[in-house]
Design a protein around this motif. Sequence first.
Motif, PDB file in Angstrom:
ATOM      1  N   CYS A 143      19.901  -4.067  77.662  1.00 18.86           N
ATOM      2  CA  CYS A 143      19.262  -4.714  76.517  1.00 18.86           C
ATOM      3  C   CYS A 143      20.034  -4.439  75.225  1.00 18.86           C
ATOM      4  N   TYR A 146      23.199  -6.328  75.117  1.00 21.00           N
ATOM      5  CA  TYR A 146      22.920  -7.745  74.864  1.00 21.00           C
ATOM      6  C   TYR A 146      22.625  -7.985  73.382  1.00 21.00           C
ATOM      7  N   ASP A 149      25.753  -7.782  71.292  1.00 20.55           N
ATOM      8  CA  ASP A 149      26.648  -8.920  71.535  1.00 20.55           C
ATOM      9  C   ASP A 149      26.094 -10.225  70.993  1.00 20.55           C
ATOM     10  N   ASN A 150      24.810 -10.253  70.618  1.00 15.01           N
ATOM     11  CA  ASN A 150      24.184 -11.512  70.199  1.00 15.01           C
ATOM     12  C   ASN A 150      23.473 -11.415  68.855  1.00 15.01           C
ATOM     13  N   ALA A 163      17.519 -12.073  80.170  1.00  9.09           N
ATOM     14  CA  ALA A 163      18.900 -11.605  80.315  1.00  9.09           C
ATOM     15  C   ALA A 163      19.001 -10.382  81.207  1.00  9.09           C
TER      16      ALA A 163
END
Length: 250
Positions: A143, A146, A149-150, A163
């Motif tokens: 998590c 993620y 990265d976003n 995800a």
Amino acid sequence: MNINKELAFQEFVRRESNLIRAPYTPEQEFYSVIKSGNTTKVKELCQESLLFKKGLGTLSLNYLQNIKYHFAITAALIARYCMEGGMELSTAYGLSDFYIRKADGSTKPEEVALLHPVMCLDYAKRMKNLRKGKVTSRHISACIDYIWDNLHTRITIESLASAVGLNSSYLSRLFKKEVGMTVSQYIRNKKIETARNMLIYSDYSPSQISSVLAFPNQSYFTEIFHKETGMTPSKYRNLNFRNTEIGNEG
């Protein structure tokens, strides 16, 4: 969406919104990427050998010694940036000393050049682990990766759960238990942390930063930023902006 489509889409959005990217200088970006623990980007930036870096100054007429000097400067700057990111002083300086000694013992420029990406990735991996703190769960670790990265997108608990392959309600409880804050609080904190770095090290305007980090609007961004830091983005930049002259050692 594959990577080529995503890149094309992002370029389209920038062009249509007339949002001109004002990036970090290459040197600041290099050190900031290591500080953030983005190992993928570090690998990309280290593809160019230290031997072929443009703009390296002449610190010694001896070519091998010149490369060693630049390596030592790079090591010292990486240590400084990582300490700013939360790495223990003893760890940062210990790694710096270790790699400088390794470089000093090299007998060929190529050996120093090969050591450069090893050192950079070592620091980046440690910073990546540091940002996860005491997190041990595989799902929560995924998590956090993620989210980092976003940060340029609107991340919801549903998209995050999808995800990592968990039920959103269960993920919310697990995240709060392991990280000590809710998913939304963590995302907000990391976006503000990134915004603070962008205000210091880039020429992005507050409105551009708000857009890049996918805040609903600039007013909301300013409100959240003020709540987290006690000042507006503009005031924060005025107090903290620095034109760091660090040369082309990276």
